[in-house]
Motif scaffolding. Structure first.
Motif, PDB file in Angstrom:
ATOM      1  N   LEU A 114       1.831  -0.740 -15.537  1.00 44.86           N
ATOM      2  CA  LEU A 114       2.174   0.067 -14.197  1.00 44.86           C
ATOM      3  C   LEU A 114       0.583   0.717 -13.470  1.00 44.86           C
ATOM      4  O   LEU A 114       0.235   0.382 -12.453  1.00 44.86           O
ATOM      5  N   PHE A 115      -0.070   1.246 -14.262  1.00 46.22           N
ATOM      6  CA  PHE A 115      -1.499   2.275 -13.622  1.00 46.22           C
ATOM      7  C   PHE A 115      -2.278   1.258 -13.233  1.00 46.22           C
ATOM      8  O   PHE A 115      -2.824   1.621 -12.059  1.00 46.22           O
ATOM      9  N   ASP A 116      -2.614   0.187 -13.881  1.00 44.64           N
ATOM     10  CA  ASP A 116      -3.529  -0.696 -13.248  1.00 44.64           C
ATOM     11  C   ASP A 116      -3.079  -1.450 -11.997  1.00 44.64           C
ATOM     12  O   ASP A 116      -4.050  -1.842 -11.348  1.00 44.64           O
ATOM     13  N   TYR A 117      -1.949  -1.683 -11.950  1.00 43.20           N
ATOM     14  CA  TYR A 117      -1.405  -2.218 -10.679  1.00 43.20           C
ATOM     15  C   TYR A 117      -1.520  -1.467  -9.451  1.00 43.20           C
ATOM     16  O   TYR A 117      -2.044  -1.641  -8.324  1.00 43.20           O
ATOM     17  N   ILE A 118      -1.097  -0.293  -9.762  1.00 39.73           N
ATOM     18  CA  ILE A 118      -1.289   0.888  -8.615  1.00 39.73           C
ATOM     19  C   ILE A 118      -2.583   0.882  -8.255  1.00 39.73           C
ATOM     20  O   ILE A 118      -3.202   1.011  -7.094  1.00 39.73           O
TER      21      ILE A 118
ATOM     22  N   ASN B  14     -10.502 -10.066  -2.727  1.00 35.63           N
ATOM     23  CA  ASN B  14     -10.130  -9.142  -2.055  1.00 35.63           C
ATOM     24  C   ASN B  14      -8.733  -9.470  -1.188  1.00 35.63           C
ATOM     25  O   ASN B  14      -8.515  -9.056  -0.014  1.00 35.63           O
ATOM     26  N   VAL B  15      -8.175 -10.602  -1.581  1.00 37.60           N
ATOM     27  CA  VAL B  15      -6.869 -11.045  -1.123  1.00 37.60           C
ATOM     28  C   VAL B  15      -5.906 -11.181  -2.245  1.00 37.60           C
ATOM     29  O   VAL B  15      -5.969 -11.661  -3.286  1.00 37.60           O
ATOM     30  N   LEU B  16      -4.641 -10.638  -1.997  1.00 39.22           N
ATOM     31  CA  LEU B  16      -3.626 -10.509  -2.643  1.00 39.22           C
ATOM     32  C   LEU B  16      -2.322 -11.385  -1.969  1.00 39.22           C
ATOM     33  O   LEU B  16      -1.919 -11.185  -0.877  1.00 39.22           O
ATOM     34  N   LEU B  17      -1.950 -12.515  -2.943  1.00 37.24           N
ATOM     35  CA  LEU B  17      -1.049 -13.429  -2.475  1.00 37.24           C
ATOM     36  C   LEU B  17       0.323 -12.838  -2.743  1.00 37.24           C
ATOM     37  O   LEU B  17       0.515 -12.561  -3.796  1.00 37.24           O
ATOM     38  N   ARG B  18       1.312 -13.098  -1.641  1.00 36.58           N
ATOM     39  CA  ARG B  18       2.788 -12.759  -1.702  1.00 36.58           C
ATOM     40  C   ARG B  18       3.426 -13.959  -1.536  1.00 36.58           C
ATOM     41  O   ARG B  18       3.262 -14.549  -0.773  1.00 36.58           O
TER      42      ARG B  18
ATOM     43  N   THR C 119      -4.643   0.448  -4.637  1.00 37.19           N
ATOM     44  CA  THR C 119      -5.214   1.704  -4.156  1.00 37.19           C
ATOM     45  C   THR C 119      -6.862   1.521  -3.821  1.00 37.19           C
ATOM     46  O   THR C 119      -7.109   1.848  -2.710  1.00 37.19           O
ATOM     47  N   LEU C 120      -7.462   0.891  -4.945  1.00 35.79           N
ATOM     48  CA  LEU C 120      -8.866   0.608  -4.615  1.00 35.79           C
ATOM     49  C   LEU C 120      -8.927  -0.153  -3.520  1.00 35.79           C
ATOM     50  O   LEU C 120      -9.783  -0.371  -2.701  1.00 35.79           O
ATOM     51  N   GLY C 121      -8.187  -1.355  -3.650  1.00 38.67           N
ATOM     52  CA  GLY C 121      -8.128  -2.384  -2.618  1.00 38.67           C
ATOM     53  C   GLY C 121      -7.981  -1.934  -1.127  1.00 38.67           C
ATOM     54  O   GLY C 121      -8.512  -2.445  -0.278  1.00 38.67           O
ATOM     55  N   ALA C 122      -7.220  -0.815  -0.951  1.00 31.89           N
ATOM     56  CA  ALA C 122      -7.027  -0.371   0.291  1.00 31.89           C
ATOM     57  C   ALA C 122      -8.272   0.118   0.878  1.00 31.89           C
ATOM     58  O   ALA C 122      -8.462   0.054   2.201  1.00 31.89           O
TER      59      ALA C 122
ATOM     60  N   PHE D  38       0.805  -1.299   0.136  1.00 29.93           N
ATOM     61  CA  PHE D  38       0.133   0.104   0.031  1.00 29.93           C
ATOM     62  C   PHE D  38       0.916   1.230   0.034  1.00 29.93           C
ATOM     63  O   PHE D  38       0.616   2.288  -0.741  1.00 29.93           O
ATOM     64  N   LEU D  39       1.998   1.188   0.920  1.00 24.62           N
ATOM     65  CA  LEU D  39       3.019   2.358   0.849  1.00 24.62           C
ATOM     66  C   LEU D  39       3.684   2.390  -0.560  1.00 24.62           C
ATOM     67  O   LEU D  39       3.862   3.641  -1.277  1.00 24.62           O
ATOM     68  N   TRP D  40       3.897   1.445  -1.346  1.00 28.90           N
ATOM     69  CA  TRP D  40       4.499   1.324  -2.596  1.00 28.90           C
ATOM     70  C   TRP D  40       3.677   1.994  -3.453  1.00 28.90           C
ATOM     71  O   TRP D  40       4.013   2.904  -4.401  1.00 28.90           O
ATOM     72  N   ALA D  41       2.297   1.635  -3.559  1.00 30.86           N
ATOM     73  CA  ALA D  41       1.176   2.179  -4.238  1.00 30.86           C
ATOM     74  C   ALA D  41       1.381   3.674  -4.571  1.00 30.86           C
ATOM     75  O   ALA D  41       1.144   4.238  -5.275  1.00 30.86           O
TER      76      ALA D  41
END
Length: 325
Positions: A55-59, A83-87, A63-66, A11-14
């Protein structure tokens, strides 16, 4: 005690990237099925498409997910959910780690893509490398899987131009996927599309975890003998076919002595040593053994021919008398 690495705050990265998104420098690389990267020289008319696609779509998704409660979870411990992002760690995804290493540390050996020399049909994915001109150490990547079914070859394609159909003039054309798939920041990979991420980098951690458990069960139930320097785990890891087979395999229903009798009955060359251990010399022996404990060989009562069954369905118990008595 092993130090726990702090993972990327997506989220900070975005937020930080959104502020500089139009200033970042972009390089594109193709990579083939052996994960060899090739530089992609670009014409000016496609450069304007790079930021929205890579890039833009990832951001925007982050951002929307936050605002909707998007949570980040470890890939190996979680399932893909809304609503889950896997890392996961880059170090766990060997092919991706190798690809990044080649681009960052062996740039001089990377050549430009040529259809004549490298053939687009052998390409597996496209990788975008982003750098901040004011902070060269700030590097990240986005990656997309190429769908070979969405490519055009000049000899087989037509184009419609100026009101007429004619031969497709380019050597090759392809549609860039417009979905978010994988984002690599430092030592973290975020799988926006887990299925495509797995196919792109051959990462099947969950299947391997199940296979490891099955291997442990096999080693407990059966006596096996391997050449020096080889073991069951090492053999299984190199055989995708076996990993897939182990996912639903019932261990132990066919006993040790039954495996050997079954092999003799099917006239298969599976051997045992003086201690009664089943000898596994290579991957072919392993496949034969796994097929035997899964009862995948039959002999036709009608023709006497022997078959290896690729898939089977267990029938229920018959009810009443057979239709013809």
């Amino acid at each position: 005690m092993e130090e726990v690495r702090e993972t990327t705050d997506i989220f900070l990265w975005a937020n930080q990237t959104d502020a500089k998104k139009n200033d970042l420098q972009i390089e594109l690389f193709l990579f083939n099925k052996n994960y060899t990267p090739y530089a992609m020289p670009l014409k000016g008319d496609v450069e304007q498409q790079l930021r929205p696609l890579f890039l833009f779509d990832y951001i925007n998704q982050v951002t929307l997910g936050a605002g909707t409660g998007l949570s980040v979870r470890d890939y190996e411990l979680s399932e893909a959910e809304e609503n889950v992002l896997l890392r996961t760690d880059l170090a766990k995804v060997g092919r991706a780690e190798t690809l990044i290493h080649l681009i960052e540390h062996e740039r001089g050996d990377i050549v430009e893509f040529s259809e004549t020399e490298h053939e687009f049909k052998r390409m597996k994915g496209v990788l975008a490398r982003f750098t901040d001109p004011n902070d060269p150490e700030r590097i990240f990547y986005t990656a997309k899987l190429i769908q070979q079914g969405q490519t055009l070859k000049s000899a087989l394609a037509w184009e419609f131009s100026d009101g007429k159909f004619g031969a497709f003039k380019a050597e090759v054309g392809f549609k860039v996927p417009d979905d978010n798939q994988a984002l690599i920041i430092g030592q973290d990979i975020f799988a926006f599309n887990p299925g495509k991420f797995e196919r792109m980098f051959g990462y099947e951690y969950k299947k391997q975890v199940i296979a490891d458990k099955k291997v442990a069960e096999i080693e407990k139930q059966y006596k096996l003998s391997f050449p020096e320097g080889l073991d069951l785990n090492a053999l299984v890891k190199e055989r995708k076919k076996t990993i897939n087979k182990l996912q639903k395999l019932e261990i132990g229903e066919v006993k040790q002595e039954q495996v050997l009798d079954y092999a003799d009955e099917m006239q298969l060359e599976l051997m045992s040593d003086d201690n009664g251990a089943i000898i596994i010399m290579d991957g072919n022996d392993l496949d034969m053994f796994v097929n035997l404990i899964n009862e995948d060989y039959i002999e036709s009562k009608i023709t006497g021919k022997r078959y290896e069954i690729k898939s089977k369905k267990l029938l229920g118990e018959p009810e009443g008398e057979p239709p013809r008595g």
